[in-house]
Design an enzyme around this catalytic site. Structure first.
Site, PDB file in Angstrom:
ATOM      1  CE1 TYR A   1      -4.391  -0.923  -4.901  1.00 45.28           C
ATOM      2  CE2 TYR A   1      -4.134  -3.968  -4.851  1.00 45.28           C
ATOM      3  CZ  TYR A   1      -4.201  -2.568  -4.376  1.00 45.28           C
ATOM      4  OH  TYR A   1      -4.382  -2.235  -3.023  1.00 45.28           O
TER       5      TYR A   1
ATOM      6  CB  SER B   1      -0.816  -0.099   0.711  1.00 40.01           C
ATOM      7  OG  SER B   1      -1.914  -1.188   0.982  1.00 40.01           O
TER       8      SER B   1
ATOM      9  CB  VAL C   1      -0.214  -5.789   3.937  1.00 37.48           C
ATOM     10  CG1 VAL C   1      -1.284  -5.665   4.403  1.00 37.48           C
ATOM     11  CG2 VAL C   1      -0.082  -6.199   2.529  1.00 37.48           C
TER      12      VAL C   1
ATOM     13  CE  LYS D   1      -3.646   0.546  -1.315  1.00 38.90           C
ATOM     14  NZ  LYS D   1      -4.512   0.108  -0.358  1.00 38.90           N
TER      15      LYS D   1
ATOM     16  CE1 TYR E   1      -4.611   1.044   4.196  1.00 35.91           C
ATOM     17  CE2 TYR E   1      -2.792   0.599   5.525  1.00 35.91           C
ATOM     18  CZ  TYR E   1      -3.279   0.518   4.363  1.00 35.91           C
ATOM     19  OH  TYR E   1      -2.923   0.375   3.022  1.00 35.91           O
TER      20      TYR E   1
HETATM   21  O1  DON Z   1      -4.485  -4.653  -1.588  1.00 36.51           O
HETATM   22  C1  DON Z   1      -3.825  -5.361  -1.095  1.00 36.51           C
HETATM   23  O2  DON Z   1      -4.774  -5.780  -0.274  1.00 36.51           O
HETATM   24  C2  DON Z   1      -2.665  -5.167  -0.973  1.00 36.51           C
HETATM   25  N1  DON Z   1      -1.717  -4.669  -1.951  1.00 36.51           N
HETATM   26  C3  DON Z   1      -2.369  -3.965  -0.021  1.00 36.51           C
HETATM   27  C4  DON Z   1      -3.088  -3.543   1.392  1.00 36.51           C
HETATM   28  C5  DON Z   1      -1.867  -2.988   2.289  1.00 36.51           C
HETATM   29  O3  DON Z   1      -0.875  -3.028   1.929  1.00 36.51           O
HETATM   30  C6  DON Z   1      -2.733  -2.429   2.650  1.00 36.51           C
HETATM   31  N2  DON Z   1      -1.553  -2.329   4.232  1.00 36.51           N
HETATM   32  N3  DON Z   1      -2.428  -1.846   4.585  1.00 36.51           N
END
Ligand code: DON
Length: 310
Positions: free
Chosen positions: A194, A66, A264, A69, A246
């Site tokens: 994505y 993330s 993540v 983003k 978040y």
């Molecule tokens: O879309 C997803 O679930 C992952 N590629 C990225 C999510 C993420 O890193 C959220 N983080 N805390």
């Protein structure tokens, strides 16, 4: 008062957070992330002046997840302008987990609340110019090469494929948004771009440098060439403050208080205006998806440097 951050001090803090990291859990909903070693910790600081300090596994590569983003948002804003981007995605924190679908249905008009949750980020990736997913990803990578002055950065095909195969929730978010006209591209194409974007790999040095460019208002650190217009860099940092961690963004603002974006994989990128970029990495996560060791390291660093923006 700001105090110097030495390599010895960072190494010392890494030893302190090693045990704390054990209470976290490595993300496994993306199968390829489950094999990450929770003991791989790293921290890096890249000052806008060019000075750097790193500790731990500074050359270890991890995927941005993330954290990407923020970069995708900057590029989508450059490609489309603020008005178009914010007609597809909102500006408010959600207070829900990053992959939550609930507010897509209850918000009127039906658009994702912000670009830092998965729904908003998928809509942002759809807005990036490019006729194919690979063209979009190629443009994101070129943008990152420009921002970091490092053309070696690429995405990890295995992690991208692993997420693409298992992204059922993100597919649901896309189908919902496609129905409501928030995304225009084909769902599989948006997911392809994505998941590759999320799988872009860096080490802590590269991530700290990236954070420093945002801290430097989007200007290249050496040449002072504007890569991201100042106003767009400001928008990105504002989202990092309000939504970057978040549904832990409020607590993070109180305890740490700097613009930050987590992923993540266990990475967190921070940008402190006039100071620089701070990057931390530790794959074991808390229940909200933020790196346990990373959060503790940031607490130590911001206290030592008196860096809270509040
Ligand atoms: O879309 C997803 O679930 C992952 N590629 C990225 C999510 C993420 O890193 C959220 N983080 N805390």
């Amino acid at each position: 008062m700001e105090r110097e951050m030495s390599k010895e001090l960072l190494e010392d803090w890494l030893l302190h957070v090693k045990d704390i990291a054990e209470i976290g859990k490595v993300a496994d909903y993306i199968p390829a992330l489950a094999s990450q070693d929770p003991r791989h910790l790293a921290v890096g600081i890249h000052r806008v002046s060019g000075q750097t300090v790193y500790a731990g596994k500074a050359d270890h590569l991890f995927t941005l997840q993330s954290v990407s983003k923020v970069i995708a948002l900057a590029l989508a804003l450059l490609d489309n302008g603020e008005e178009r981007v914010f007609s597809h995605v909102g500006m408010e924190p959600s207070g829900d987990p990053f992959h939550s679908i609930v507010k897509l249905e209850t918000s009127k008009p039906s658009k994702p609340l912000n670009p830092m949750i998965n729904a908003g980020a998928l809509a942002v990736t759809d807005l990036i110019q490019g006729n194919t997913p690979d063209e979009k990803v190629g443009r994101i990578l070129s943008f990152i090469h420009d921002l970091t002055s490092d053309k070696t950065i690429h995405f990890n095909q295995q992690v991208a494929e692993s997420e693409f195969q298992s992204a059922f929730l993100n597919r649901s978010l896309c189908y919902f948004m496609k129905q409501h006209g928030v995304i225009n591209g084909e769902v599989e194409d948006v997911l392809d771009a994505y998941t590759k974007q999320c799988s872009i790999e860096m080490n802590i040095k590269q991530l700290a440098r990236l954070g420093a460019v945002f801290a430097n208002d989007g200007y290249d650190l050496e040449t002072l060439r504007p890569i991201i217009p100042r106003n767009l860099a400001r928008i990105c940092k504002s989202f990092m403050v309000t939504c970057g961690m978040y549904d832990a963004s409020g607590e993070f603002a109180i305890k740490i208080g700097i613009p930050a974006k987590s992923g993540v994989s266990g990475a967190i990128m921070c940008s402190v205006k006039h100071y620089g970029g701070i990057a931390v990495f530790g794959p074991a996560l808390d229940e909200k998806g933020n790196s346990v060791a990373g959060l503790k390291l940031l607490e130590y660093i911001t206290k030592q440097g008196d860096l809270s923006i509040y």
